[in-house]
Scaffold this motif. Structure first.
Motif, PDB file in Angstrom:
ATOM      1  N   ASP A   1       0.942  -1.120  -0.070  1.00 33.31           N
ATOM      2  CA  ASP A   1       0.158   0.218  -0.057  1.00 33.31           C
ATOM      3  C   ASP A   1       0.903   1.363  -0.013  1.00 33.31           C
ATOM      4  O   ASP A   1       0.548   2.213  -0.809  1.00 33.31           O
ATOM      5  CB  ASP A   1      -1.056   0.201   1.089  1.00 33.31           C
ATOM      6  CG  ASP A   1      -1.864   1.115   1.165  1.00 33.31           C
ATOM      7  OD1 ASP A   1      -2.528   1.466   0.256  1.00 33.31           O
ATOM      8  OD2 ASP A   1      -1.884   2.001   1.876  1.00 33.31           O
TER       9      ASP A   1
ATOM     10  N   GLU B   1       2.670   1.814  -3.409  1.00 32.02           N
ATOM     11  CA  GLU B   1       1.939   2.144  -4.625  1.00 32.02           C
ATOM     12  C   GLU B   1       1.787   3.688  -4.191  1.00 32.02           C
ATOM     13  O   GLU B   1       1.554   4.390  -5.113  1.00 32.02           O
ATOM     14  CB  GLU B   1       0.665   1.603  -4.391  1.00 32.02           C
ATOM     15  CG  GLU B   1      -0.477   1.648  -5.540  1.00 32.02           C
ATOM     16  CD  GLU B   1      -1.117   3.058  -5.595  1.00 32.02           C
ATOM     17  OE1 GLU B   1      -1.173   3.424  -6.627  1.00 32.02           O
ATOM     18  OE2 GLU B   1      -1.373   3.289  -4.571  1.00 32.02           O
ATOM     19  N   GLN B   2       1.369   4.334  -3.056  1.00 34.05           N
ATOM     20  CA  GLN B   2       1.029   5.456  -2.566  1.00 34.05           C
ATOM     21  C   GLN B   2       2.390   6.573  -3.091  1.00 34.05           C
ATOM     22  O   GLN B   2       2.170   7.510  -3.459  1.00 34.05           O
ATOM     23  CB  GLN B   2       0.559   5.598  -1.206  1.00 34.05           C
ATOM     24  CG  GLN B   2      -0.878   5.133  -0.950  1.00 34.05           C
ATOM     25  CD  GLN B   2      -1.087   5.310   0.336  1.00 34.05           C
ATOM     26  OE1 GLN B   2      -0.596   6.421   1.029  1.00 34.05           O
ATOM     27  NE2 GLN B   2      -1.934   4.577   0.958  1.00 34.05           N
TER      28      GLN B   2
ATOM     29  N   LEU C   1       2.167   2.670  -9.184  1.00 32.52           N
ATOM     30  CA  LEU C   1       1.400   1.271  -9.522  1.00 32.52           C
ATOM     31  C   LEU C   1       2.474   0.295 -10.228  1.00 32.52           C
ATOM     32  O   LEU C   1       2.370  -0.796 -10.106  1.00 32.52           O
ATOM     33  CB  LEU C   1      -0.001   1.321 -10.177  1.00 32.52           C
ATOM     34  CG  LEU C   1      -0.659  -0.155 -10.184  1.00 32.52           C
ATOM     35  CD1 LEU C   1      -0.752  -0.908  -8.947  1.00 32.52           C
ATOM     36  CD2 LEU C   1      -2.043   0.126 -11.006  1.00 32.52           C
TER      37      LEU C   1
ATOM     38  N   THR D   1       5.444  -0.489  -8.150  1.00 34.39           N
ATOM     39  CA  THR D   1       5.148  -1.490  -6.815  1.00 34.39           C
ATOM     40  C   THR D   1       4.710  -3.032  -7.588  1.00 34.39           C
ATOM     41  O   THR D   1       5.120  -4.033  -7.066  1.00 34.39           O
ATOM     42  CB  THR D   1       3.635  -1.080  -6.334  1.00 34.39           C
ATOM     43  OG1 THR D   1       4.001   0.137  -5.906  1.00 34.39           O
ATOM     44  CG2 THR D   1       3.376  -1.711  -5.525  1.00 34.39           C
ATOM     45  N   ALA D   2       4.105  -3.146  -8.962  1.00 34.41           N
ATOM     46  CA  ALA D   2       3.738  -4.281  -9.291  1.00 34.41           C
ATOM     47  C   ALA D   2       5.059  -5.036  -9.925  1.00 34.41           C
ATOM     48  O   ALA D   2       5.203  -6.111  -9.691  1.00 34.41           O
ATOM     49  CB  ALA D   2       2.880  -3.932 -10.701  1.00 34.41           C
TER      50      ALA D   2
END
Length: 249
Positions: free
Chosen positions: A56, A59-60, A64, A67-68
């Motif tokens: 979380d 990603e913030q 995205l 993060t992915a």
């Protein structure tokens, strides 16, 4: 105290929880059912830590895509390491009706140790980075790391011990992981000062990916073979405990 030293101490504290679990498993004859319950609880804690403290936030801060990429990378590296272990005979899974062989018991413990290393190093880097800019290490993050690391050390060493591994091997492995955690936290604080949010996001998500792969491939199957119907409840309790700590921290 220099900030990088403080970061190293926090990393050592998190990694030291693995050694605490190892010490308990080595000197206390913990019933297998208890180990399974603790493992299931620790799996829940790790799930919550991966979801709320790592993915979380990654990603913030980093987006995205970063993060992915990190998340998938961490999972792939862990699975690849586990495949290598399996190829050399340390297959940790077994049919419920079978008796575990020494190789299987050692494989289970080694697989968890590999997972602890793959999530512990980037996790420690994140701890070191969190001190940059005068910020303090989040209490919730430290508590989650400690709560999850003790069961990891306990369950892994229980398998190693049953497989006949000596104290030199067992504590050498966990001591090395604890030291690696400390060094990673210190290096993260020094080398990632001014790093882009995307880089930090990839590191955090890598830890999360390795955690989730380890839970699915090792911890939950092993716990279920002993705890059976209690596995879901214990995992849920662990997740809720870590979630409450994160929200109250």
């Amino acid at each position: 105290m220099a900030q990088w030293v403080e970061a190293g101490l926090w990393g050592l504290a998190g990694g030291g929880a693995l050694v605490v679990g190892a010490l308990v498993a080595w000197f206390v004859r913990v019933p297998r059912d208890v180990v399974a319950v603790v493992m299931a609880f620790g799996a829940g804690v790790l799930m919550a830590a991966a979801a709320f403290e790592l993915v979380d936030e990654a990603e913030q801060t980093g987006g995205l895509l970063a993060t992915a990429a990190g998340f998938c990378g961490g999972a792939v590296v862990y699975v690849a390491a586990n495949v290598v272990l399996a190829r050399y005979g340390a297959r940790h899974r077994k049919r419920a009706a079978d008796q575990p062989s020494e190789a299987q018991q050692a494989g289970s413990g080694t697989a968890i140790a590999v997972g602890a290393l793959l999530d512990g190093v980037p996790e420690s880097v994140v701890l070191g980075v969190s001190l940059l800019g005068g910020g303090g290490v989040g209490v919730a993050m430290v508590v989650a790391v400690v709560i999850s690391n003790v069961p990891e050390g306990l369950s892994s060493v229980a398998g190693m011990k049953q497989a006949g591994r000596g104290p030199g091997y067992v504590f050498g492995v966990w001591g090395a992981i604890a030291v690696a955690s400390a060094v990673s936290a210190a290096l993260g604080n020094v080398l990632l000062d001014g790093a882009s949010p995307q880089v930090v996001a990839v590191i955090s998500a890598t830890a999360a990916g390795a955690i989730l792969a380890m839970i699915a491939d090792t911890m939950i199957p092993e716990a279920y073979e002993r705890a059976r119907l209690y596995t879901g409840l214990c995992t849920t309790a662990g997740f809720l405990t870590a979630f409450v700590v994160e929200r109250l921290g």
